[in-house]
Design a protein around this motif. Sequence first.
Motif, PDB file in Angstrom:
ATOM      1  N   GLU A  33       0.818  -1.211   0.000  1.00 46.56           N
ATOM      2  CA  GLU A  33       0.000   0.000   0.000  1.00 46.56           C
ATOM      3  C   GLU A  33       0.851   1.261   0.000  1.00 46.56           C
ATOM      4  OE1 GLU A  33      -3.571   2.187   2.472  1.00 46.56           O
ATOM      5  OE2 GLU A  33      -3.183   0.064   2.843  1.00 46.56           O
ATOM      6  N   GLU A  34       1.893   1.274   0.783  1.00 52.40           N
ATOM      7  CA  GLU A  34       2.747   2.472   0.852  1.00 52.40           C
ATOM      8  C   GLU A  34       3.348   2.775  -0.517  1.00 52.40           C
ATOM      9  OE1 GLU A  34       6.139   4.853   0.821  1.00 52.40           O
ATOM     10  OE2 GLU A  34       6.403   2.678   0.676  1.00 52.40           O
ATOM     11  N   ALA A  35       3.835   1.772  -1.198  1.00 55.64           N
ATOM     12  CA  ALA A  35       4.449   1.981  -2.510  1.00 55.64           C
ATOM     13  C   ALA A  35       3.409   2.429  -3.539  1.00 55.64           C
ATOM     14  CB  ALA A  35       5.144   0.705  -2.974  1.00 55.64           C
ATOM     15  N   LEU A  36       2.205   1.876  -3.477  1.00 51.72           N
ATOM     16  CA  LEU A  36       1.151   2.256  -4.415  1.00 51.72           C
ATOM     17  C   LEU A  36       0.682   3.691  -4.209  1.00 51.72           C
ATOM     18  CD1 LEU A  36      -0.931  -1.031  -4.344  1.00 51.72           C
ATOM     19  CD2 LEU A  36       0.226  -0.065  -6.356  1.00 51.72           C
ATOM     20  N   ARG A  37       0.760   4.183  -2.994  1.00 50.71           N
ATOM     21  CA  ARG A  37       0.284   5.541  -2.675  1.00 50.71           C
ATOM     22  C   ARG A  37       1.388   6.603  -2.773  1.00 50.71           C
ATOM     23  NH1 ARG A  37      -4.756   5.751  -0.429  1.00 50.71           N
ATOM     24  NH2 ARG A  37      -5.642   3.768   0.259  1.00 50.71           N
ATOM     25  N   ARG A  38       2.632   6.189  -2.772  1.00 52.72           N
ATOM     26  CA  ARG A  38       3.748   7.139  -2.732  1.00 52.72           C
ATOM     27  C   ARG A  38       3.951   7.816  -4.084  1.00 52.72           C
ATOM     28  NH1 ARG A  38       9.429   4.477  -1.798  1.00 52.72           N
ATOM     29  NH2 ARG A  38       8.185   3.096  -3.048  1.00 52.72           N
ATOM     30  N   PRO A  39       4.041   9.144  -4.088  1.00 58.30           N
ATOM     31  CA  PRO A  39       4.406   9.831  -5.334  1.00 58.30           C
ATOM     32  C   PRO A  39       5.836   9.437  -5.723  1.00 58.30           C
ATOM     33  CG  PRO A  39       3.496  11.370  -3.729  1.00 58.30           C
ATOM     34  CD  PRO A  39       3.738  10.073  -3.014  1.00 58.30           C
ATOM     35  N   VAL A  40       6.015   9.087  -6.975  1.00 56.78           N
ATOM     36  CA  VAL A  40       7.326   8.616  -7.422  1.00 56.78           C
ATOM     37  C   VAL A  40       8.049   9.683  -8.245  1.00 56.78           C
ATOM     38  CG1 VAL A  40       8.508   6.803  -8.737  1.00 56.78           C
ATOM     39  CG2 VAL A  40       6.467   6.241  -7.436  1.00 56.78           C
ATOM     40  N   LEU A  41       7.302  10.429  -9.017  1.00 60.86           N
ATOM     41  CA  LEU A  41       7.888  11.445  -9.892  1.00 60.86           C
ATOM     42  C   LEU A  41       7.606  12.841  -9.336  1.00 60.86           C
ATOM     43  CD1 LEU A  41       6.882   9.914 -13.338  1.00 60.86           C
ATOM     44  CD2 LEU A  41       9.049   9.699 -12.130  1.00 60.86           C
ATOM     45  N   PRO A  42       8.365  13.851  -9.761  1.00 54.05           N
ATOM     46  CA  PRO A  42       8.173  15.208  -9.245  1.00 54.05           C
ATOM     47  C   PRO A  42       6.763  15.765  -9.454  1.00 54.05           C
ATOM     48  CG  PRO A  42      10.261  15.061 -10.405  1.00 54.05           C
ATOM     49  CD  PRO A  42       9.540  13.747 -10.636  1.00 54.05           C
ATOM     50  N   SER A  43       6.040  15.272 -10.456  1.00 52.57           N
ATOM     51  CA  SER A  43       4.682  15.768 -10.685  1.00 52.57           C
ATOM     52  C   SER A  43       3.726  15.358  -9.577  1.00 52.57           C
ATOM     53  CB  SER A  43       4.153  15.281 -12.032  1.00 52.57           C
ATOM     54  OG  SER A  43       4.154  13.864 -12.057  1.00 52.57           O
TER      55      SER A  43
END
Length: 171
Positions: A33-43
């Motif tokens: 869940e944490e990985a799915l919710r975490r923003p990965v890119l600057p946008s």
Amino acid sequence: MSQPPPGTESKTLLAYLNAQRKHVLGILEGLDEEALRRPVLPSGWSCLGLVRHLALDDERFWFRGIVAGEQTVIDQVAEGPDDAWQVGPDVPVEAVFDMYRQQIDLTNAIITATPLDAAPAWWPKELFGDWRLDNLREVILHVLTETAVHAGHLDAARELIDGRTWLVLTE
């Protein structure tokens, strides 16, 4: 030159669209869940937000709204943007995936029941100006392209998260 049997083109387009949908869901398998919710890119978008965007802004909007002209979807669009990219912390992860799968099922029913040359039942000129898709075939190709592009975004995000890639090329 002979024509393909009726329905062949529709089945082919749907098969390619389903392959991209499978890619979207497959590249996210195993993420917590944490990985799915975490923003990965600057946008700032998250993988879960992108899946919600595909469910609402692609599957629901283009097929239930544009192609089928469902009044509930038209009314939701008229209310204004719903920022489909954002998923609140109170929304369960599986609910977003279930919504995407449900929208896919509804879309598939519309595609199989609608001739490829059928004009859109609704077209919001105020959103698109002079740009227009003229039939179901063009809508499928538009959403297929959009889904494939976003599958690529998810590939990059997944690789940044944990190094996993969808396709492994071997020599």
